[in-house]
Every structure is written in C-alpha cells, then in structure tokens.
Enzyme design. Sequence first.
Site, short mmCIF file in Angstrom:
data_model
loop_
_atom_site.label_atom_id
_atom_site.label_comp_id
_atom_site.label_asym_id
_atom_site.label_seq_id
_atom_site.Cartn_x
_atom_site.Cartn_y
_atom_site.Cartn_z
N THR A 70 0.83 -1.21 0.00
CA THR A 70 0.00 0.00 0.00
C THR A 70 0.86 1.25 0.00
O THR A 70 0.63 2.18 -0.78
CB THR A 70 -0.94 0.00 1.22
N ASN A 149 -5.26 -9.54 -8.01
CA ASN A 149 -5.27 -10.16 -6.70
C ASN A 149 -6.51 -11.00 -6.42
O ASN A 149 -6.52 -11.79 -5.48
CB ASN A 149 -5.13 -9.09 -5.61
N GLN A 178 1.23 -9.42 -6.05
CA GLN A 178 0.76 -10.80 -6.16
C GLN A 178 1.58 -11.65 -7.12
O GLN A 178 1.36 -12.85 -7.25
CB GLN A 178 -0.71 -10.83 -6.61
N SER A 198 5.43 -6.49 -1.59
CA SER A 198 5.06 -6.58 -0.18
C SER A 198 5.57 -7.89 0.39
O SER A 198 5.24 -8.96 -0.12
CB SER A 198 3.54 -6.48 -0.02
N HIS A 200 4.99 -9.72 3.06
CA HIS A 200 4.14 -10.76 3.65
C HIS A 200 3.39 -11.59 2.61
O HIS A 200 2.73 -12.57 2.95
CB HIS A 200 3.18 -10.16 4.69
N THR A 236 13.08 6.27 10.74
CA THR A 236 14.09 5.27 11.10
C THR A 236 13.78 3.93 10.45
O THR A 236 12.66 3.42 10.55
CB THR A 236 14.15 5.11 12.63
N CYS A 323 -8.22 -6.84 1.69
CA CYS A 323 -8.52 -5.44 1.99
C CYS A 323 -10.00 -5.11 1.79
O CYS A 323 -10.48 -4.09 2.26
CB CYS A 323 -7.67 -4.52 1.11
#
Length: 380
Positions: A70, A149, A178, A198, A200, A236, A323
């Site tokens: 995102t 997706n 994806q 992404s 994950h 950071t 989502c």
Amino acid sequence: MIYFDNSATTKPYKEVLESFMTVSSEYFGNPSSLHSIGGQAERLLTQARDQVANLLKVRPAEIYFTSGGTESNNMAIKGAAQLNKNKGRHIITSSVEHASVLAVMDQLSGEGFDITYLPVDQNGRVSVDDIDKAIRKDTILISIMQVNNEVGTIQPIAEIGELLKKHPNILFHVDSVQAIGKVSLSLYKNRVDFCSLSAHKFHGLKGTGVLFVREGARLAPLLSGGNQERRLRSGTENVAGFVALAKALRITMGKSELGITNMKKIQSMLRKELNEIEGVNIHTPLEGAAPNILNFSLEGIKSEVFIHALEQEGVFVSTTSACSSKKKSPSKTLLAMGIAEKLADSSIRISLTFDNTEQEARAAITAIKKCANQLRKVMK
C-alpha cells in the site's frame, strides 16, 4: 488446517523469523547513528538492499524499503503525480486495480487530476490497444497491476512496456505484489519505472515492502524528516524487518521453479474437480493466469456463509481481496469482467503457495462438496 488464503498473507518462513529476532536483539542500533552499533545496523541494511537488488536484477540504488504494498503504491503514484503535475494531469489505470491504487486515483481526481479507468475483457485483462488510444499529450503516468489479486489474471505488462518505448515521457508503475515468485518480470526489459512489492505475500513479515524506482525516474516524497532512504522515505529504518524481507525473497526465488510447477498441478486438479460440482462457475481464466489463484462462485450460496462453513472443516479461503473482504459487497473485479452480481456475491478465492500439497487440495474439494450440499439443503 488447510490454509488456502496465501494471497491475503503467507506464513513467514522459520528462517525469516530467526533472522528478524537475531537482528532485533543483537544489531538493534539506529543505522543513522555515528557509533559502531549504528554502523553495524547500517551495514546490514546495505547488505539487505544489495540482496534484493541482485534478486530483482536491478541496481541497489533503485531499491527503496517501505512498509508494504500500500505504501509503495501510494509513493509511486502520488509521488509521480505531484512531481509531474506541471507537465500534465492525466493518469491511466484499470478498473480492476487493488484498493490501494484505486483509492489513490480517487484522491488525485479530487485534486484536479484526470483519471482514465480502462475496462477489462471477460478474463479481467486490459487491452493494450485501449491504453494506446487513451494516451494523450498530458498523460504523465500509467499504473497497471501485474497479477490481479482476486482472479489471478496476468496483465500484458511486456506489451504495455513495449508501447511506452514510443512515449518516453510517460512513467510506468506496476503493482507486482501478487506476482513476485510466481510470474516473472524483467523490470528493465519491460520499461518499468516503479514496481511495488510486499514481503508478507512471499513469506516475509507484515509491515515491510519494496518500491523499485528506476534510475532517472523521480518522485516527490510523501514523508519528510530525517532524509532516510535517500530522501524519498524519511523515518528510522526497520533494519530487522528489511533483513528478513531480503531473506524471504531469496528463499522464495530459490523455491520458485519447483514451486510454480507444484502450484500449476494443484490448480489444474482443483479446476477439474470444481467443474464437476453443480452450480460452480470458475472465473479465473484457463490461460494467462497466475498459478496460485483460483476464483469461483457457487450459485445461490453467499460467499461469507460458505467461507465460515469451510472454516468449520478446517479449510481457510477468502472472498475478494483481504482489503475488501469485510465490506460485504460484490467483487468490483468480477463485475468489471461482466459477471452477474449474484455470482459475484458468491465468489470464493483459493490462493496457494509453494508448500501446499495435492493431498490438501483433495481434502479441500471434499470439504467444498460437503459444505455445498449441506447449505443447499438448508436453503431449500
């Protein structure tokens, strides 16, 4: 437990969790600090960036770490739009993009940008001819996902990239969240300027991602502050998370060839078995789709009801994207493909990973048949 919701998130590799813990406990310094502990963290961050760049076959300076897909999508689209708004305010995308793209487009529309939403065919695929016809003198950006997706359709990224070689001033963003590890993409060859990943989705940790920014392409930063990530993303750095991301990507790419073969075999078997169930409509195209996603509907059965019934059998699947799954509205992707609203309201997405087995798939089919029969009896 049979987990077939890998497009929503994947289980982190054991080695990924171990690397995260090691870096978090032993190399916890701020990479911006001048002392040796900060220097250790900085070296690990540089090493992770080098590893990701090598796996993607790009330059380390083109890799920017983010919090996930995102943020990467927002950085690419908003950053390109804001930096180039004096050159033009026209952006092209498709009607079946992820929410993190469509919501950005809606926001930019409210800020005076003109957005063209391209239709898709019955397979969920955009037409390169439509893109060509939509291009205007004031077009500054095209954003198209590589793999849908919800249904797994592969978009014609290579063909779009070839088209854009004739339009060097138009930037090209690809959402590959994806696709990574399942469908190949040459970022340089296909003329991609920005690409979102992404962690994950490939057995890394939530809250970590990547944005590829081609050398020479520029973005206005969304976050300002300490000038981290070469002034593009202040804050950071999550060193442990990005080290874990690099390890997850390395393991995934190493497993990719055999994993894709395994997923294709399972997907084919699932498709064959589902086609034999009364009232099943499969929406994932037979050709030109990723090997890990299979979307189908069960006539007359609401998807959320069916998902909870399957959960009682130890099988975990999803409706639309993670989502959007709690909104209880029909899939916009399926509606855009011309699927009737009743069927779109009954859609189920099975999404695989490399380690899923044919045995799991056969057990899932048994559970699907059982739950479909039970629910239909109740509904009569």
